[in-house]
Design a protein around this motif. Structure first.
Motif, PDB file in Angstrom:
ATOM      1  N   THR A 186      26.468  26.417  49.297  1.00  0.00           N
ATOM      2  CA  THR A 186      25.952  26.652  47.951  1.00  0.00           C
ATOM      3  C   THR A 186      26.863  27.635  47.219  1.00  0.00           C
ATOM      4  N   PHE A 187      26.660  27.728  45.911  1.00  0.00           N
ATOM      5  CA  PHE A 187      27.433  28.675  45.117  1.00  0.00           C
ATOM      6  C   PHE A 187      27.121  30.107  45.539  1.00  0.00           C
ATOM      7  N   LEU A 188      28.146  30.923  45.544  1.00  0.00           N
ATOM      8  CA  LEU A 188      27.952  32.360  45.689  1.00  0.00           C
ATOM      9  C   LEU A 188      27.758  32.956  44.291  1.00  0.00           C
ATOM     10  N   PRO A 189      27.062  34.067  44.167  1.00  0.00           N
ATOM     11  CA  PRO A 189      26.994  34.748  42.871  1.00  0.00           C
ATOM     12  C   PRO A 189      28.412  35.102  42.414  1.00  0.00           C
ATOM     13  N   ARG A 190      28.640  35.070  41.128  1.00  0.00           N
ATOM     14  CA  ARG A 190      29.988  35.303  40.615  1.00  0.00           C
ATOM     15  C   ARG A 190      30.595  36.616  41.130  1.00  0.00           C
ATOM     16  N   GLN A 191      29.798  37.665  41.157  1.00  0.00           N
ATOM     17  CA  GLN A 191      30.319  38.959  41.599  1.00  0.00           C
ATOM     18  C   GLN A 191      30.826  38.879  43.043  1.00  0.00           C
ATOM     19  N   VAL A 192      30.122  38.140  43.886  1.00  0.00           N
ATOM     20  CA  VAL A 192      30.540  37.983  45.279  1.00  0.00           C
ATOM     21  C   VAL A 192      31.764  37.085  45.367  1.00  0.00           C
ATOM     22  N   ALA A 193      31.722  35.941  44.657  1.00  0.00           N
ATOM     23  CA  ALA A 193      32.842  34.995  44.690  1.00  0.00           C
ATOM     24  C   ALA A 193      34.129  35.651  44.191  1.00  0.00           C
ATOM     25  N   ASP A 194      34.019  36.444  43.134  1.00  0.00           N
ATOM     26  CA  ASP A 194      35.208  37.089  42.568  1.00  0.00           C
ATOM     27  C   ASP A 194      35.785  38.156  43.495  1.00  0.00           C
ATOM     28  N   SER A 195      34.980  38.639  44.420  1.00  0.00           N
ATOM     29  CA  SER A 195      35.459  39.670  45.340  1.00  0.00           C
ATOM     30  C   SER A 195      36.178  39.084  46.556  1.00  0.00           C
ATOM     31  N   ILE A 196      36.116  37.750  46.706  1.00  0.00           N
ATOM     32  CA  ILE A 196      36.746  37.079  47.847  1.00  0.00           C
ATOM     33  C   ILE A 196      38.030  36.405  47.382  1.00  0.00           C
ATOM     34  N   PRO A 197      39.159  36.635  48.017  1.00  0.00           N
ATOM     35  CA  PRO A 197      40.413  35.983  47.599  1.00  0.00           C
ATOM     36  C   PRO A 197      40.288  34.459  47.660  1.00  0.00           C
ATOM     37  N   PHE A 198      41.009  33.797  46.763  1.00  0.00           N
ATOM     38  CA  PHE A 198      41.041  32.329  46.761  1.00  0.00           C
ATOM     39  C   PHE A 198      42.463  31.911  46.372  1.00  0.00           C
ATOM     40  N   SER A 199      43.400  32.140  47.276  1.00  0.00           N
ATOM     41  CA  SER A 199      44.798  31.799  47.016  1.00  0.00           C
ATOM     42  C   SER A 199      45.525  31.627  48.341  1.00  0.00           C
ATOM     43  N   SER A 200      46.596  30.850  48.318  1.00  0.00           N
ATOM     44  CA  SER A 200      47.357  30.554  49.532  1.00  0.00           C
ATOM     45  C   SER A 200      47.966  31.813  50.135  1.00  0.00           C
ATOM     46  N   ASN A 201      48.424  32.728  49.276  1.00  0.00           N
ATOM     47  CA  ASN A 201      49.087  33.915  49.822  1.00  0.00           C
ATOM     48  C   ASN A 201      48.109  34.925  50.411  1.00  0.00           C
ATOM     49  N   LYS A 202      46.814  34.666  50.243  1.00  0.00           N
ATOM     50  CA  LYS A 202      45.797  35.534  50.844  1.00  0.00           C
ATOM     51  C   LYS A 202      45.020  34.792  51.932  1.00  0.00           C
ATOM     52  N   PHE A 203      45.585  33.687  52.404  1.00  0.00           N
ATOM     53  CA  PHE A 203      44.825  32.824  53.299  1.00  0.00           C
ATOM     54  C   PHE A 203      44.412  33.512  54.611  1.00  0.00           C
ATOM     55  N   PRO A 204      45.285  34.276  55.258  1.00  0.00           N
ATOM     56  CA  PRO A 204      44.844  34.968  56.482  1.00  0.00           C
ATOM     57  C   PRO A 204      43.635  35.868  56.240  1.00  0.00           C
ATOM     58  N   GLU A 205      43.614  36.524  55.083  1.00  0.00           N
ATOM     59  CA  GLU A 205      42.480  37.394  54.744  1.00  0.00           C
ATOM     60  C   GLU A 205      41.208  36.572  54.552  1.00  0.00           C
ATOM     61  N   ILE A 206      41.359  35.375  53.956  1.00  0.00           N
ATOM     62  CA  ILE A 206      40.204  34.494  53.745  1.00  0.00           C
ATOM     63  C   ILE A 206      39.632  34.039  55.087  1.00  0.00           C
ATOM     64  N   LEU A 207      40.513  33.631  55.993  1.00  0.00           N
ATOM     65  CA  LEU A 207      40.061  33.194  57.312  1.00  0.00           C
ATOM     66  C   LEU A 207      39.323  34.313  58.034  1.00  0.00           C
ATOM     67  N   ASP A 208      39.837  35.514  57.925  1.00  0.00           N
ATOM     68  CA  ASP A 208      39.200  36.653  58.573  1.00  0.00           C
ATOM     69  C   ASP A 208      37.826  36.932  57.961  1.00  0.00           C
ATOM     70  N   LYS A 209      37.733  36.765  56.658  1.00  0.00           N
ATOM     71  CA  LYS A 209      36.473  37.006  55.956  1.00  0.00           C
ATOM     72  C   LYS A 209      35.365  36.103  56.477  1.00  0.00           C
ATOM     73  N   PHE A 210      35.713  34.841  56.787  1.00  0.00           N
ATOM     74  CA  PHE A 210      34.713  33.879  57.242  1.00  0.00           C
ATOM     75  C   PHE A 210      34.761  33.651  58.751  1.00  0.00           C
ATOM     76  N   SER A 211      35.516  34.478  59.453  1.00  0.00           N
ATOM     77  CA  SER A 211      35.643  34.346  60.913  1.00  0.00           C
ATOM     78  C   SER A 211      36.065  32.938  61.315  1.00  0.00           C
ATOM     79  N   VAL A 212      37.031  32.391  60.587  1.00  0.00           N
ATOM     80  CA  VAL A 212      37.538  31.050  60.867  1.00  0.00           C
ATOM     81  C   VAL A 212      38.872  31.171  61.604  1.00  0.00           C
ATOM     82  N   LYS A 213      39.014  30.420  62.672  1.00  0.00           N
ATOM     83  CA  LYS A 213      40.218  30.490  63.492  1.00  0.00           C
ATOM     84  C   LYS A 213      41.375  29.754  62.820  1.00  0.00           C
ATOM     85  N   SER A 214      42.529  30.402  62.737  1.00  0.00           N
ATOM     86  CA  SER A 214      43.718  29.782  62.159  1.00  0.00           C
ATOM     87  C   SER A 214      44.091  28.529  62.947  1.00  0.00           C
TER      88      SER A 214
END
Length: 311
Positions: free
Chosen positions: A121-149
């Motif tokens: 589901t959608f995250l609230p804008r304030q939460v979504a905006d606080s999470i990176p959404f770009s290729s150059n931040k991908f390792p940080e995104i994976l760590d945020k969601f505990s997803v294995k590279s």
């Protein structure tokens, strides 16, 4: 109190370890698909194996939805990409593409109006905006969601970000919305403040089998400034790929299937396809070339078209 129910019918085989009670494990085999559902409501794990690939949906991790899937080929509603051989044969969205000349009362079509199997589901804008959404931040995104590279989930998330970062086609204005608020802001910036959101609604059509529908009525959706179409992406939370092109029209199409079930589908027709990839799924399925004829497609259930009605 600890019985297991096994049912064998023409439709397949069903096994349930806790019949009539929550929290058991259910296995369903039939119609070319295998489904496994385990755990208690809200924390269930769902595994589906079918022609479209493999999907695994879990409950929540760290309070955020997680989705894993393996699907053939690129997103069929992004027109920069060529279709893969597997996608041509197995993608359930193939039948959703058609020529505008076929959009008329009495036309019969075999269709399956599916929706995403995951429950992100959608995250609230304030939460979504606080999470990176770009290729150059991908390792940080994976760590945020505990997803294995390197995992299937990581590859799907990477693919979604990459498609969002690609330049749009000539004449296309595109945007990936990571919150409902950002989707509304993009839409109103293109169409004005008076907008209406419309989606496909189909009765009892979440199974794997396509149905033969007959068109009972077609109504063009009036919009002074064209339409914004938003396609749901595969990601850890709800992300929609939204785009606007001027040479686009939207329609409401009333249909009924042989068993009496009804659908009110949204169809979008693109009149300028000259910039699309010549090997895109639509051209290969319909046997036409870019820029020659208008190409239309129905929207799956959880995709959205926004229009600006005339007052």
């Amino acid at each position: 109190g600890k019985s297991t129910a096994v049912g064998v019918t023409k439709g397949g085989v069903n096994v349930n370890t806790k019949p009539g009670k929550p929290g058991g494990t259910a296995v369903n085999v039939g119609h070319g698909r295998v489904g496994v559902h385990a755990g208690k409501p809200g924390r269930r794990t769902n595994v589906g194996v079918g022609k479209g690939g493999v999907t695994v949906g879990t409950g929540t991790r760290k309070g955020k939805p997680v989705y894993v899937g393996v699907h053939p080929g690129p997103n069929p509603f992004q027109y920069l990409y060529a279709a893969t051989e597997t996608q041509l044969h197995d993608n359930p969205n193939v039948a959703l593409f058609f020529l505008e000349k076929d959009l008329h009362t009495g036309k019969k079509m075999n269709l399956k109006f599916s929706k995403a199997t995951h429950e992100a589901t959608f995250l609230p804008r304030q939460v979504a905006d606080s999470i990176p959404f770009s290729s150059n931040k991908f390792p940080e995104i994976l760590d945020k969601f505990s997803v294995k590279s390197g995992s299937d989930e990581a590859e799907i998330m990477k693919k979604t970000i990459k498609e969002c970062e690609e330049s749009g086609l000539k004449g296309e204005e595109k945007f990936c919305a990571t919150s409902l608020e950002s989707m509304v802001d993009f839409t109103t910036s293109k169409l004005g403040k008076n907008v209406k959101a419309i989606s496909t609604n189909a009765e009892n059509n979440n199974g794997d089998e396509a149905r033969e529908y007959i068109i009972k009525g077609v109504k063009k959706l009036p919009s002074e400034k064209g339409a914004v179409v938003c396609h749901r992406q595969e990601y850890a939370y709800a992300v929609f790929y939204c785009h606007k092109t001027d040479a686009t029209s939207a329609y409401k199409v009333a249909m009924v299937a042989a068993d009496g079930s009804r659908a009110e589908a949204v169809a979008v027709c693109h009149r300028d396809t000259a910039a699309w990839n010549p090997k895109h799924l639509a051209f290969q399925v319909l046997k036409v070339k870019p820029g020659t004829v208008p190409i239309c497609h129905f929207l799956p259930k959880d995709h959205i078209v926004w229009v600006a009605p005339k007052f």
